[in-house]
Design an enzyme around this catalytic site. Structure first.
Site, PDB file in Angstrom:
ATOM      1  CG  HIS A 123      -1.950   1.002   1.311  1.00  0.00           C
ATOM      2  ND1 HIS A 123      -1.688   2.322   1.637  1.00  0.00           N
ATOM      3  CD2 HIS A 123      -3.292   0.925   1.119  1.00  0.00           C
ATOM      4  CE1 HIS A 123      -2.817   3.009   1.635  1.00  0.00           C
ATOM      5  NE2 HIS A 123      -3.804   2.186   1.321  1.00  0.00           N
ATOM      6  CG  ASP A 200       0.448  -2.004   6.540  1.00  0.00           C
ATOM      7  OD1 ASP A 200      -0.425  -2.000   7.427  1.00  0.00           O
ATOM      8  OD2 ASP A 200       0.277  -1.481   5.426  1.00  0.00           O
ATOM      9  CD  GLN A 203      -6.753  -4.342   4.433  1.00  0.00           C
ATOM     10  OE1 GLN A 203      -7.684  -5.057   4.790  1.00  0.00           O
ATOM     11  NE2 GLN A 203      -6.947  -3.104   4.018  1.00  0.00           N
ATOM     12  CE  LYS A 226      -7.282   0.045   6.329  1.00  0.00           C
ATOM     13  NZ  LYS A 226      -8.191   0.408   5.240  1.00  0.00           N
ATOM     14  CB  CYS A 366      -3.649   3.318  -1.724  1.00  0.00           C
ATOM     15  SG  CYS A 366      -4.761   4.699  -1.495  1.00  0.00           S
TER      16      CYS A 366
END
Length: 411
Positions: A123, A200, A203, A226, A366
């Site tokens: 991303h 990261d 997700q 999220k 993105c």
């Protein structure tokens, strides 16, 4: 069991007030999730009964606000299995967290000639901060390419890894391909050459149990929105020994210990990274969201999203001219399925879905370097959450079958 999980998903959906406002299938959970009443009620209670500026106020309301804020930090530390709450820094979102790491650790400890590794599939939030840091400090970027399954292999990782690499940044789950990377292995290989590993978790944290001590990552970021929590709250996990060495990210109130006209000293962890009035209401909402997920259980979430993803992809594969990007194995997608349709622009696809009360996302997500790698400027993405049902997927599939016909292809 599958039927029982479907019924539980329908029951969970009742916890989300937005679904009582109309009939629609919300399938854009990788962008943001809806919020359960437990989160909304916790935030409402805070603002009704406990709102005050925390940390320095010595009156009762301020003490309650301080307690709520620090309880949220403890909740996140427990949720991620951090060693202690001082390793949790509150930020607005994962993007701010990654910038914090790049601008503080990166500027302080990376030198000209050092190298950074990251997948081409990242991303932009885990791409641009390192790109800009490299330009500023004369660093070299190495880009890892995923295979057809969306996976960075150990072989490809080792082929790029070298003693000049000082930092590796990688998403645990791709926001486009849904593929999960072997973060534990890559962190181990990174540490063997004395480099640090930045994960990261935007997700992954909402969909699977993440244990930062087991993964042995040096940093991990995630966004609350999220995670069924409000927008404007997220967190950075960092190993304490690294955070203590790093300079502050922002300067101002609350992050200082002592100030004179000539200089200043910084507050102890974690406060030296949290300048200004903090988002207590968001932190309270995040605490409630974590509690909600703990009650639902990640075993249910993982099993439910896996079976629903399989049902989704099975239906998509039956529709002519639809092409799923990445692996054909639903187990590789972790609730995220990106696709194209022959002859139809993703924005038109999303508009047709919208006319059928189905919410999906279209564009480059993105992740423009990944789009270039895949040979397409944009795609459409459907992404699942714990409240999605087969009825939502059926609505998606019914609309999917009409798209080429709507666009005049006569099919």
């Amino acid at each position: 069991m599958e039927l029982a999980r479907e019924e539980l998903a329908k029951k969970l959906k009742e916890d989300f007030p937005i679904f009582k406002t109309g009939s629609f299938a919300y399938l854009d959970n990788a962008a943001t999730t809806q919020k359960p009443k437990q989160v909304l009620e916790a935030m409402e209670h805070y603002y009704h009964a406990e709102n005050a500026n925390p940390l320095r106020g010595l009156y009762e309301l301020s003490l309650k606000a301080t307690e709520a804020y620090e309880e949220a930090r403890e909740a996140v530390a427990k949720f991620l299995n951090a060693k202690e709450s001082a390793e949790i820094i509150f930020v607005r979102n994962a993007t701010e967290g990654l910038n914090l790491i790049a601008y503080t650790y990166g500027r302080a400890f990376l030198q000209e000639g050092d190298e950074i590794m990251l997948p081409v599939s990242e991303h932009h939030s885990n791409f641009i901060p390192w790109q800009q840091l490299a330009k500023e400090k004369g660093l070299k970027l190495h880009f890892l390419e995923p295979n057809e399954e969306g996976i960075i292999t150990e072989e490809s990782f080792r082929a790029v890894l070298n003693p000049k690499v000082k930092l590796v940044a990688m998403a645990q789950v791709s926001n486009v391909l849904g593929s999960i990377q072997d973060i534990k292995l890559f962190a181990k290989l990174t540490h063997e050459i004395g480099a640090v590993f930045v994960c990261d978790g935007a997700q992954s944290v909402p969909h699977t149990k993440v244990d930062v001590q087991d993964l042995d990552v040096d940093f991990l970021v995630f966004s609350g929105h999220k995670l069924y929590a409000p927008m404007g709250i997220g967190a950075v996990y960092g190993k304490k020994e690294l955070l203590e060495k790093m300079p502050p990210f922002l300067f101002g109130g609350e992050m200082i210990e002592y100030v004179t006209k000539e200089g200043a000293t910084w507050a102890e962890l974690p406060h030296k990274f949290e300048a200004g009035t903090v988002n207590v209401g968001g932190a309270v909402g995040l605490t409630a969201a974590i509690s909600y997920l703990d009650k639902v259980g990640f075993s249910f979430i993982e099993e439910r999203e896996a079976e629903l993803c399989a049902y989704l992809m099975e239906g998509m594969e039956k529709v002519p001219h639809v092409h799923i990007v990445g692996s054909k194995d639903p187990k590789r997608h972790h609730g995220i399925v990106t696709f194209t349709i022959d002859g139809v622009h993703p924005h038109d696809i999303a508009a047709i879905f919208n006319s059928n009360q189905v919410c999906v996302r279209a564009g480059h997500h993105c992740a423009q370097p990944l789009m270039k790698f895949l040979g397409t400027p944009s795609t459409t993405r459907v992404s699942l959450g714990l409240y999605n049902t087969k009825e939502d997927v059926d609505a998606f599939l019914a609309a999917l079958k009409t798209i080429r016909g709507v666009m005049g292809y006569g099919e």
